[in-house]
Design an enzyme around this catalytic site. Structure first.
Site, short mmCIF file in Angstrom:
data_model
loop_
_atom_site.label_atom_id
_atom_site.label_comp_id
_atom_site.label_asym_id
_atom_site.label_seq_id
_atom_site.Cartn_x
_atom_site.Cartn_y
_atom_site.Cartn_z
CG LEU A 1 -30.72 20.53 -0.04
CD1 LEU A 1 -31.62 20.06 1.08
CD2 LEU A 1 -30.63 19.47 -1.12
CB SER A 2 -28.91 25.01 3.97
OG SER A 2 -30.07 25.77 4.20
#
Length: 377
Positions: free
Chosen positions: A88-89
């Site tokens: 999850l950037s």
């Protein structure tokens, strides 16, 4: 628990001017689409030696802390062979890339690399239901993201496939965004984007670019937008890390150097070195003074240390002498008036890709040839 952490992250973004003033829709979308609703129940935390599982069921506070870290902290969502393979950037880069993409309501958008589905949900918040197609190579990730997006009512079409090929049936697209890094922008992405359309993608290990497709559709050109560190495309040739390249053998070459290692902390010079020496990775640290660990991901390495009273020490191994290459590259950067990272741009044609500085037509150009940045044109 989540609301307090969401607010804290939003405030941290504001303190560093991370919310783009010219794209207020981005913050509204982030506020409306919580990160935690797209995070898997197991995340992975690096403990200094390996990735350790963090379970939402048994460690809810730690899990929430992983989801809502600082603006520059990603949450690792998948690990394979001891390496992170999906995440999850970090919120700051997600926001920066959405701002660079400039999507508008009603735009047809193609996303490459669905991952958790959060970025696709943000895109759909802007473009509208039914306007976003997302391609994910991992069937398991695609199925999970599809379910999350359906539960959120995002109206995103998730396709299992090779993102390098784009998704021609849904084109032409107004906007294309890759959430993973590529060395060469696939021509399929350009061909599937309408003239005047925009492509945003991370480029290699450092930086992301925004390319606009020409009126004739035969090229795409644009500027570097900022620094970003993203995972490479699945199936990309694996680079060796420092421990593997360095090995245990004694240095083949020992000497001194006069390179100012503190200059290497300048992100503009680092990016220029990434252009001029595309395969060379530089990691900076401190051992009673600045130290740089340099390698080419294959067989050559250098360790450079500084001295307060004279030249620093250089230890090198492998067929290349990376210290000399760095010195030459720094001189070339200075010769071209020290362009900063925002002075660089990229052009992609059906047959080539090159990076330029200052001006796409008249500025100096570099192409990656046999793993090294070579001047062209």
């Amino acid at each position: 628990m989540f609301e307090e952490r969401r607010i804290a992250l939003a405030e941290a973004m504001a303190e560093r001017d991370g919310w783009p003033a010219d794209s207020p829709w981005v913050r509204a979308a982030v506020d409306a689409v919580p990160r935690h609703s797209f995070a898997p129940d197991t995340l992975w935390r690096w403990d200094g030696d390996s990735y350790v599982a963090v379970s939402r069921a048994t460690e809810p506070e730690q899990w929430a802390a992983e989801v809502y870290g600082g603006p520059g902290d990603p949450a690792v969502t998948q690990v394979g062979d001891g390496r992170a393979t999906s995440s999850l950037s970090c919120q700051s880069v997600v926001v920066d890339m959405l701002d660079s993409l400039m999507p508008e309501p009603g735009h047809r958008v193609l996303e490459l690399g669905t991952g958790t589905g959060w970025n696709a949900a943000l895109l759909a918040r802007r473009a509208g239901p039914g306007q976003v197609t997302s391609v994910e190579a991992d069937p398991g990730l695609a199925a999970t993201a599809r379910a999350r997006l359906e539960a959120a009512g995002a109206g995103v079409t998730v396709v299992t496939g090779d993102g390098q090929l784009g998704h021609a049936p849904g084109g032409p697209y107004d906007r294309v965004e890759s959430t993973y890094a590529v060395e060469t922008v696939p021509w399929e992405w350009v061909a599937q984007t309408r003239p005047g359309g925009r492509i945003v993608t991370p480029w290699g290990r450092m930086g992301h670019v925004a390319l606009t497709v020409a009126a004739d559709g035969l090229s795409a050109t644009g500027w570097v937008q900022g620094l970003a560190l993203f995972m490479p495309a699945r199936g990309a040739p694996a680079r060796l890390g420092w421990p593997e390249v360095r090995g245990q053998d004694p240095a083949e070459d020992e000497g001194t150097h006069t390179l100012d290692l503190t200059r290497l902390a300048d992100p503009h010079l680092l990016f220029a070195l990434r252009v001029l020496l595309p395969d060379v990775e530089i990691v900076l640290g401190d051992r009673d003074g600045p130290v740089a660990w340099v390698h080419d991901g294959r067989s050559s390495w250098a360790t450079l240390t500084a001295s307060a009273s004279g030249p620093g020490a250089a230890f090198q191994g492998g067929p290349r002498r990376l210290l000399k290459e760095i010195g030459t590259a720094v001189a070339r950067w200075e010769h071209h008036d020290r362009p900063d990272l925002y002075d660089f741009g990229m052009t992609r044609t059906p047959d080539s890709q090159y990076v330029w500085s200052h001006d796409s037509e008249t500025g100096p150009r570099w192409a990656a040839v046999a793993g090294r940045g070579q001047p062209v044109g």
